[in-house]
Design a protein around this motif. Structure first.
Motif, PDB file in Angstrom:
ATOM      1  N   ARG A   1       0.854  -1.188   0.000  1.00 21.55           N
ATOM      2  CA  ARG A   1       0.000   0.000   0.000  1.00 21.55           C
ATOM      3  C   ARG A   1       0.890   1.237   0.000  1.00 21.55           C
ATOM      4  O   ARG A   1       1.545   1.547   0.998  1.00 21.55           O
ATOM      5  N   MET A   2       0.905   1.960  -1.114  1.00 22.68           N
ATOM      6  CA  MET A   2       1.809   3.090  -1.267  1.00 22.68           C
ATOM      7  C   MET A   2       1.165   4.375  -0.752  1.00 22.68           C
ATOM      8  O   MET A   2      -0.059   4.437  -0.545  1.00 22.68           O
ATOM      9  N   PRO A   3       1.957   5.422  -0.544  1.00 23.02           N
ATOM     10  CA  PRO A   3       1.401   6.681  -0.033  1.00 23.02           C
ATOM     11  C   PRO A   3       0.287   7.259  -0.891  1.00 23.02           C
ATOM     12  O   PRO A   3      -0.593   7.957  -0.383  1.00 23.02           O
ATOM     13  N   ASP A   4       0.292   6.958  -2.196  1.00 26.23           N
ATOM     14  CA  ASP A   4      -0.769   7.479  -3.066  1.00 26.23           C
ATOM     15  C   ASP A   4      -2.021   6.599  -3.056  1.00 26.23           C
ATOM     16  O   ASP A   4      -2.970   6.850  -3.799  1.00 26.23           O
ATOM     17  N   GLY A   5      -2.016   5.543  -2.210  1.00 26.51           N
ATOM     18  CA  GLY A   5      -3.179   4.669  -2.103  1.00 26.51           C
ATOM     19  C   GLY A   5      -3.188   3.503  -3.056  1.00 26.51           C
ATOM     20  O   GLY A   5      -4.119   2.688  -3.029  1.00 26.51           O
ATOM     21  N   SER A   6      -2.161   3.369  -3.897  1.00 20.82           N
ATOM     22  CA  SER A   6      -2.121   2.280  -4.875  1.00 20.82           C
ATOM     23  C   SER A   6      -1.516   1.021  -4.275  1.00 20.82           C
ATOM     24  O   SER A   6      -0.856   1.060  -3.237  1.00 20.82           O
ATOM     25  N   ASN A   7      -1.762  -0.104  -4.931  1.00 21.83           N
ATOM     26  CA  ASN A   7      -1.157  -1.396  -4.579  1.00 21.83           C
ATOM     27  C   ASN A   7      -0.484  -1.950  -5.842  1.00 21.83           C
ATOM     28  O   ASN A   7      -1.031  -2.827  -6.520  1.00 21.83           O
ATOM     29  N   PRO A   8       0.711  -1.448  -6.178  1.00 23.13           N
ATOM     30  CA  PRO A   8       1.303  -1.769  -7.485  1.00 23.13           C
ATOM     31  C   PRO A   8       1.626  -3.241  -7.695  1.00 23.13           C
ATOM     32  O   PRO A   8       1.504  -3.742  -8.817  1.00 23.13           O
ATOM     33  N   LEU A   9       2.049  -3.947  -6.643  1.00 20.56           N
ATOM     34  CA  LEU A   9       2.375  -5.360  -6.826  1.00 20.56           C
ATOM     35  C   LEU A   9       1.121  -6.195  -7.066  1.00 20.56           C
ATOM     36  O   LEU A   9       1.082  -7.049  -7.956  1.00 20.56           O
ATOM     37  N   GLN A  10       0.094  -5.938  -6.279  1.00 20.46           N
ATOM     38  CA  GLN A  10      -1.133  -6.718  -6.447  1.00 20.46           C
ATOM     39  C   GLN A  10      -1.810  -6.397  -7.781  1.00 20.46           C
ATOM     40  O   GLN A  10      -2.395  -7.281  -8.420  1.00 20.46           O
ATOM     41  N   LYS A  11      -1.709  -5.157  -8.231  1.00 14.62           N
ATOM     42  CA  LYS A  11      -2.255  -4.814  -9.543  1.00 14.62           C
ATOM     43  C   LYS A  11      -1.480  -5.537 -10.648  1.00 14.62           C
ATOM     44  O   LYS A  11      -2.067  -6.023 -11.626  1.00 14.62           O
ATOM     45  N   ALA A  12      -0.174  -5.610 -10.510  1.00 15.20           N
ATOM     46  CA  ALA A  12       0.632  -6.319 -11.504  1.00 15.20           C
ATOM     47  C   ALA A  12       0.289  -7.800 -11.518  1.00 15.20           C
ATOM     48  O   ALA A  12       0.245  -8.433 -12.584  1.00 15.20           O
ATOM     49  N   ALA A  13       0.033  -8.357 -10.344  1.00 12.96           N
ATOM     50  CA  ALA A  13      -0.330  -9.775 -10.272  1.00 12.96           C
ATOM     51  C   ALA A  13      -1.676 -10.041 -10.926  1.00 12.96           C
ATOM     52  O   ALA A  13      -1.872 -11.084 -11.562  1.00 12.96           O
ATOM     53  N   ARG A  14      -2.614  -9.128 -10.788  1.00  7.52           N
ATOM     54  CA  ARG A  14      -3.916  -9.288 -11.471  1.00  7.52           C
ATOM     55  C   ARG A  14      -3.695  -9.349 -12.979  1.00  7.52           C
ATOM     56  O   ARG A  14      -4.336 -10.144 -13.675  1.00  7.52           O
TER      57      ARG A  14
END
Length: 360
Positions: A341-354
């Motif tokens: 969970r990044m400061p901007d509210g994103s979840n880049p690893l989980q989004k990449a996994a999707r």
């Protein structure tokens, strides 16, 4: 297909046709929630495992700050996400063994857990007995699981919806071997295989903690995510659609100059080895990202050449999830949802996994 596999297929719980959101896929995208019920992007998940529900050896449930939570199940259900309550956790082997050794304790535990599932509107139970691995414990684990399976199915019949039983399973074949394939297929909707923590401060070399493939530089027999899953598929004959591959959202560091170096005599110092959110800041502080093309994972090398950290980033988790899709696995899961969970509210690893699991 052999007769044995046909028999196991006949024992499978009812197939879920709407578990994954894209196109009605039956794939699962599971996150373990350990901590406050906040900052959760429900659009990522098909299922959440709410960790942890614990008990004493008498089968009496213990109070926890965040578990159970009706707020969580209400919010998740509004987003179309199922929630399982995770019972146990690392270090709870002794308590589970005591519970199943006493009829009164087991009865008390089963009744209390099922009452909580019903009252707080959970969609099932994720068993985290880590691990049933003795001749005395396995029969109790099987009996307890079958009782909980029957209980949640009865709740589902009353509520008119599918209920789930899953479990967290070690990546170590020596631990997995204690549980029969027929039992796993009979009782589990799927199994969350913890394909991480292959190395850490307990190993004598600086190996990657969650490699997709083995490294030729690793001392001894290489262990990896692929090795564990292939063992489950080929040696244990577990159906692919009953396996979820584990992806960690944290790293593990070693006080050595380079990956795969010996850690014997290495100083025990505190290293940045926490969640991806913290590790993602290190390249801006002089740490160098290096890609390991054998294992398909990145490393971080310290600016003073005295430490290395094995971790996963967006590139490696997309590859892992794509590999899971190519193997026709049921899906992937993450420990734990707030790790990227990044400061901007994103979840880049989980989004990449999707992207890797569902494509596009």
């Amino acid at each position: 297909m052999t007769c044995a596999i046909l028999l196991m297929a006949s024992l499978l719980p009812a197939q879920v046709t709407d578990a994954g959101k894209p196109g009605g896929s039956d794939k699962v995208f599971v996150g373990y929630l350990f901590g406050p019920v906040k900052d959760i992007d429900y659009s990522l998940y098909t299922h959440l495992c709410h960790a942890f529900l614990t008990a004493d050896g008498d089968g009496k449930l213990k109070q926890a700050r965040n578990v159970p939570s009706r707020d969580l199940t209400t919010q998740a259900h509004a987003a179309g996400v199922k929630v399982l309550i995770s019972a146990g956790g690392w270090g709870w082997d002794k308590q589970f063994a005591e519970i199943v050794a006493s009829k009164e304790a087991e009865d008390r535990y089963v009744q209390a857990v099922l009452a909580m599932v019903r009252e707080y509107d959970y969609d099932g139970i994720d068993l985290d007995w880590e691990y049933p691995d003795t001749d005395a414990e396995v029969p109790g684990f099987e009996r307890l699981t079958r009782r909980l399976r029957a209980g949640v199915d009865a709740i589902g019949k009353d509520k008119g919806r599918k209920m789930f039983i899953t479990m967290a399973l070690s990546s170590n074949p020596g631990t997995i071997r204690w549980l029969s394939t027929a039992f796993l297929v009979e009782t589990m909707d799927w199994i969350n295989v913890m394909t991480y923590d292959y190395t850490g401060d307990w190993t004598d070399y600086a190996g990657h903690q969650s490699p997709l493939f083995g490294s030729s530089k690793q001392p001894g027999k290489p262990r990896s995510t692929a090795q564990t899953i292939e063992y489950m598929l080929n040696d244990r004959k577990v159906p692919a659609d009953r396996i979820a591959l584990g992806i960690p959202l944290y790293g593990r560091g070693f006080s050595v100059a380079e990956p795969y170096a010996s850690t014997k005599g290495a100083p025990k110092v505190r290293l940045p080895g926490g969640s991806y959110r913290g590790l993602a800041e290190l390249p801006g502080k002089g740490w160098k990202r290096v890609w390991d093309d054998e294992t398909k994972n990145p490393w971080l090398l310290s600016p003073d050449h005295k430490a290395v950290i094995g971790y996963d980033d967006a590139e490696s988790v997309e590859l892992k999830a794509k590999w899971a899709r190519e193997k026709n696995l049921r899906g992937v899961f993450f420990w734990q949802v707030h790790g990227d969970r990044m400061p901007d509210g994103s979840n880049p690893l989980q989004k990449a996994a999707r992207k890797g699991l569902f494509g596009g």
